[in-house]
Scaffold this motif. Structure first.
Motif, PDB file in Angstrom:
ATOM      1  N   VAL A 161       0.852  -1.181   0.000  1.00  0.00           N
ATOM      2  CA  VAL A 161       0.000   0.000   0.000  1.00  0.00           C
ATOM      3  C   VAL A 161       0.889   1.232   0.000  1.00  0.00           C
ATOM      4  O   VAL A 161       1.923   1.272   0.690  1.00  0.00           O
ATOM      5  CB  VAL A 161      -0.961   0.010   1.211  1.00  0.00           C
ATOM      6  CG1 VAL A 161      -0.190  -0.003   2.527  1.00  0.00           C
ATOM      7  CG2 VAL A 161      -1.893   1.203   1.151  1.00  0.00           C
ATOM      8  N   THR A 162       0.515   2.211  -0.806  1.00  0.00           N
ATOM      9  CA  THR A 162       1.211   3.493  -0.850  1.00  0.00           C
ATOM     10  C   THR A 162       0.223   4.578  -0.445  1.00  0.00           C
ATOM     11  O   THR A 162      -0.827   4.730  -1.070  1.00  0.00           O
ATOM     12  CB  THR A 162       1.761   3.787  -2.251  1.00  0.00           C
ATOM     13  OG1 THR A 162       2.683   2.768  -2.618  1.00  0.00           O
ATOM     14  CG2 THR A 162       2.464   5.137  -2.280  1.00  0.00           C
ATOM     15  N   GLN A 163       0.552   5.312   0.596  1.00  0.00           N
ATOM     16  CA  GLN A 163      -0.331   6.351   1.122  1.00  0.00           C
ATOM     17  C   GLN A 163       0.425   7.675   1.197  1.00  0.00           C
ATOM     18  O   GLN A 163       1.514   7.737   1.757  1.00  0.00           O
ATOM     19  CB  GLN A 163      -0.824   5.969   2.522  1.00  0.00           C
ATOM     20  CG  GLN A 163      -1.666   7.030   3.202  1.00  0.00           C
ATOM     21  CD  GLN A 163      -3.006   7.269   2.512  1.00  0.00           C
ATOM     22  OE1 GLN A 163      -3.791   6.345   2.364  1.00  0.00           O
ATOM     23  NE2 GLN A 163      -3.244   8.497   2.062  1.00  0.00           N
ATOM     24  N   ARG A 164      -0.171   8.715   0.619  1.00  0.00           N
ATOM     25  CA  ARG A 164       0.415  10.044   0.731  1.00  0.00           C
ATOM     26  C   ARG A 164      -0.096  10.686   2.014  1.00  0.00           C
ATOM     27  O   ARG A 164      -1.307  10.871   2.201  1.00  0.00           O
ATOM     28  CB  ARG A 164       0.064  10.904  -0.481  1.00  0.00           C
ATOM     29  CG  ARG A 164       0.784  12.246  -0.490  1.00  0.00           C
ATOM     30  CD  ARG A 164       0.642  12.925  -1.840  1.00  0.00           C
ATOM     31  NE  ARG A 164       1.341  12.165  -2.873  1.00  0.00           N
ATOM     32  CZ  ARG A 164       2.637  12.246  -3.122  1.00  0.00           C
ATOM     33  NH1 ARG A 164       3.412  13.033  -2.378  1.00  0.00           N
ATOM     34  NH2 ARG A 164       3.187  11.517  -4.081  1.00  0.00           N
TER      35      ARG A 164
ATOM     36  N   THR B 153       1.172  13.818   3.350  1.00  0.00           N
ATOM     37  CA  THR B 153       1.022  15.224   2.977  1.00  0.00           C
ATOM     38  C   THR B 153       1.404  15.345   1.516  1.00  0.00           C
ATOM     39  O   THR B 153       1.698  14.342   0.852  1.00  0.00           O
ATOM     40  CB  THR B 153       1.918  16.129   3.840  1.00  0.00           C
ATOM     41  OG1 THR B 153       3.289  15.862   3.527  1.00  0.00           O
ATOM     42  CG2 THR B 153       1.677  15.894   5.322  1.00  0.00           C
ATOM     43  N   GLY B 154       1.462  16.571   1.029  1.00  0.00           N
ATOM     44  CA  GLY B 154       1.828  16.763  -0.370  1.00  0.00           C
ATOM     45  C   GLY B 154       3.217  16.258  -0.694  1.00  0.00           C
ATOM     46  O   GLY B 154       3.487  15.810  -1.806  1.00  0.00           O
ATOM     47  N   ASN B 155       4.131  16.304   0.293  1.00  0.00           N
ATOM     48  CA  ASN B 155       5.517  15.910   0.042  1.00  0.00           C
ATOM     49  C   ASN B 155       5.915  14.608   0.714  1.00  0.00           C
ATOM     50  O   ASN B 155       7.005  14.095   0.456  1.00  0.00           O
ATOM     51  CB  ASN B 155       6.470  17.011   0.535  1.00  0.00           C
ATOM     52  CG  ASN B 155       6.300  18.305  -0.238  1.00  0.00           C
ATOM     53  OD1 ASN B 155       5.950  18.283  -1.408  1.00  0.00           O
ATOM     54  ND2 ASN B 155       6.530  19.428   0.412  1.00  0.00           N
ATOM     55  N   LEU B 156       5.077  14.092   1.613  1.00  0.00           N
ATOM     56  CA  LEU B 156       5.439  12.939   2.434  1.00  0.00           C
ATOM     57  C   LEU B 156       4.537  11.759   2.108  1.00  0.00           C
ATOM     58  O   LEU B 156       3.311  11.884   2.112  1.00  0.00           O
ATOM     59  CB  LEU B 156       5.320  13.297   3.914  1.00  0.00           C
ATOM     60  CG  LEU B 156       5.800  12.255   4.927  1.00  0.00           C
ATOM     61  CD1 LEU B 156       7.308  12.044   4.799  1.00  0.00           C
ATOM     62  CD2 LEU B 156       5.444  12.692   6.342  1.00  0.00           C
TER      63      LEU B 156
END
Length: 707
Positions: free
Chosen positions: A615-618, A620-623
């Motif tokens: 699973v890939t979860q953002r 914040t916009g950069n993290l």
């Protein structure tokens, strides 16, 4: 000292390259001259435009705003993935892949083809190709050491000698042993994507594609960049990578130097790996020519790699690789290529303090070289491709091969090559691809002749077909055949209890598979069942307990299995706060061996069950964070040793592993923190070799983009 000199040379070469192109940038700025720029579409995001990828045309769009963005001498924020950034997305279905003799995009392929793209490589908590391939459900990665030191790669229950490895479409499979197949001079940061084709692939990739193929495709940037990557972690781990790309006229250059080392996670597991890789591509009105050159050297403690009786083993390997390919733009597409790979292997059963009976280390030198040509043409009935390949394989050794009349000194060593052997293979190919709105079929044949075989020409046909039920569902079925030539180890390895067999014949396989492929925009996947019949399988056998083991073509192995995979982009369908990517996959394989009248030493230790999830979860916009898990349940057993003494046969226990990586990216700066085997699980996956426990790494990357 030799290793240090190599590293200094590679690093200084890259620094010189960087300095030269920085000076070139300054000169360009001072000349106040600007080159007209255009945006070139190489792939198209809509399925209806797949034709752009296959007819080799480009669509050029001249936009004033785009030109303005590209006129800046130095871009300070080029790499940040921000929702405010104007980007063009492409669909994976429109990527042109190499799983066919005639060019085809991913959506047209009626086979199970796994593509690992650059963005997924960037997010994965790995720093070697071996670790990355371990997340593909149908692949079996059995590591002998950490950090990409050495690993055996197999697909769908095949052996490590039955999987072909390609670098940019060039077969680099090692004829000495499959243990060395992944000794390649590139690091993860130079890889554009990896294609894993499951099942026999002789008519596509040639001999040795017995159970599958792995094609590693490197980047060829069209921009001027300079990138530095540093990472370090547990067990004195350190990894440095310096790379740059430069465009000069109609030619693109990429040069990268890499050094990786560790003191080891247990005694005698230390390693050092050095890579230097160059690739270049020149464009002309009639086509393009690409070249690649690479050097790789490894030295590593080989604790129990080949025998748990002797944990103080040590090994050094060296690889030189070069290739060139021309690709024409004419209606009759013509693509010739030449290549050469040289590999050295020094193996020490005792790294230090050898006993009196130990007389010499093992030395091997292998050379493979060849030339191939592939051509195709589009006409009213589809696309027809034809090709041919000549391949030479040779070895010099003090152990493997036939005895030489005149010995040859091993360079830099007080030892001599006393044995040698070589062989050549000629292969001819023909393939035809036809497609309508709903139906597609690809059928072809490989004819093969091996110099040291008396079987004449062998023929390996195959056919793949697909039917599009609706926009989201496609039925697929295929039948393919292949062969695997015995390695020089199969043919000539002899010891106190073994004797080789130079008369071994190639193994042969035939696979029937069918299933369904799903593509619903935010969700894609497949469900496939397969049956593979393997004949002339190489096994070590004997007829009575007091005889020596001898390699023979006496075993038949049948494999029945299934594979399911689902990949979701939940944030595209249900909201931006959900995971960007959620992947699930499961692989099942059951193998049966048929051999009568002999005692067999071949251990069926294939993976029976394998489950992967990520699973890939953002955040914040950069993290962002990427979490992965793998479950493995292996057939077979291994002989357990305690302080060099056998304690009995032990079955491989199933196990779970969990890995994770956190990545922060802002403009040109990227920071990472990753952990493998998060819960510090103790497990065995290859004999008595102890696998690494929890390993934590932190890294930083900085990239400059020039125009």
């Amino acid at each position: 000292m030799k290793k240090m000199l190599l590293w200094l040379a590679t690093t200084s070469s890259t620094l010189i390259f960087a300095a030269q192109f920085l000076q070139l940038m300054r000169n360009k700025q001072n000349n106040n001259g600007y080159k007209q720029n255009a945006l070139i579409f190489k792939v198209w995001a809509r399925k209806g435009y797949s034709v752009f990828a296959t007819i080799k045309r480009v669509v050029v769009i001249s936009v004033l705003a785009v030109a303005y963005l590209f006129l800046a001498t130095l871009k300070t924020g080029a790499s940040e993935k921000d929702t405010s950034e104007v980007k063009m997305q492409y669909d994976i279905d429109e990527i042109e892949v190499s799983a066919s003799r005639a060019p085809a995009v991913y959506s047209e392929i009626a086979r199970v083809l796994t593509i690992i793209e650059a963005d997924e490589i960037e997010r994965a908590p790995v720093e070697s190709i071996q670790e990355l391939l371990g997340y593909v459900a149908a692949t079996d990665i059995r590591s002998r050491g950490a950090g990409g030191v050495q690993a055996d790669v197999s697909i769908r229950g095949g052996s490590f000698d039955q999987t072909i490895i390609l670098l940019n479409g060039i077969n680099i499979t090692d004829p000495q042993t499959g243990h060395h197949n992944l000794n390649i001079p590139v690091s993860l940061s130079q890889i554009k994507r990896i294609e894993v084709l499951e099942g026999p692939a002789a008519r596509v990739y040639g001999p040795s594609a017995f159970s599958g193929a792995v094609n590693i495709i490197t980047c060829q940037p069209e921009a001027n960049t300079l990138r530095l990557q540093l990472s370090g972690g547990s067990f004195n781990y350190f990894n440095s990578n310096l790379s740059g790309s430069l465009q000069t006229g109609k030619m693109n250059h990429m040069l990268a130097a890499n050094r990786k080392s560790s003191s080891g996670y247990i005694d005698n597991t230390d390693f050092g790996i050095s890579n230097l890789f160059y690739s270049g591509k020149a464009y002309t009105s009639k086509g393009n020519i690409s070249v690649q050159l690479g050097i790789s050297e490894k030295e590593f403690g080989a604790n129990s790699f080949y025998s748990p009786k002797y944990p103080n083993q040590f090994e050094e390997t060296g690889t030189f690789f070069s290739a060139a390919r021309w690709k024409s733009n004419s209606r009759f597409h013509f693509t010739p290529a030449v290549y050469w790979r040289r590999h050295t292997d020094k193996f020490m059963l005792f790294r230090n303090n050898p006993p009196d009976w130990y007389s010499n280390h093992n030395y091997h030198l292998t050379n493979i070289g060849g030339a191939n040509v592939n051509s195709w043409i589009r006409w009213a009935a589809g696309k027809t491709a034809a090709g041919a390949e000549f391949r030479y394989e040779g070895i010099r050794s003090n152990v493997l091969g036939e005895e030489m009349e005149n010995t040859v000194k091993v360079p830099g060593e007080e030892a001599f090559y006393t044995h040698s052997k070589n062989r050549s293979t000629v292969s001819l190919f023909i393939d035809h691809f036809y497609t309508t709105n709903a139906f597609s079929v690809s059928a072809g044949l490989m004819a093969n002749h091996i110099s040291d075989q008396n079987s004449g020409w062998n023929f390996f046909p195959g056919i793949d077909a697909g039917y599009q039920l609706n926009e989201a569902t496609k039925l697929v079925v295929s039948f393919n055949t292949s062969l695997r030539m015995p390695t020089f180890t199969d043919l000539y390895y002899s010891g106190p209890t073994n004797i080789g067999n130079p008369d071994l014949k190639p193994e042969k396989s035939a696979t029937l598979e069918s299933g369904v492929k799903l593509n619903k925009g935010f969700a894609r996947g497949h469900f496939i069942v397969f049956f593979r019949k393997g004949e002339n399988m190489i096994d070590w056998v004997k007829q009575s307990s007091d005889e020596l083991w001898q390699s023979q073509n006496l075993t038949q192995i049948n494999s029945r299995g299934a594979e399911a995979a689902l990949n979701f982009r939940l944030n595209e369908k249900l909201g931006k706060n959900l995971p960007e990517m959620f992947n699930l996959s499961y692989f099942y394989n059951n193998q049966e061996k048929d051999i009568t009248g002999y005692i067999s030493n071949y251990v069926l230790d294939n993976l029976k069950h394998k489950f992967t999830a990520s699973v890939t979860q953002r955040i914040t916009g950069n993290l962002s964070v990427n979490l992965r898990t793998v479950f493995q349940d292996r057939e077979g057993a291994f002989t357990e040793f305690d302080n060099g003494t056998e304690t009995g046969e032990v079955s491989y226990p199933p196990f779970w592993l969990f890995d994770g990586k956190v990545m922060y990216q802002s403009n040109n700066l990227k920071l990472t923190l990753s952990a493998s085997n998060i819960f510090n699980r103790s497990y065995f996956d290859l004999g008595n070799i102890v696998q690494p426990g929890r390993w934590i790494k932190a890294g930083v990357e900085y990239q400059l983009n020039f125009n």
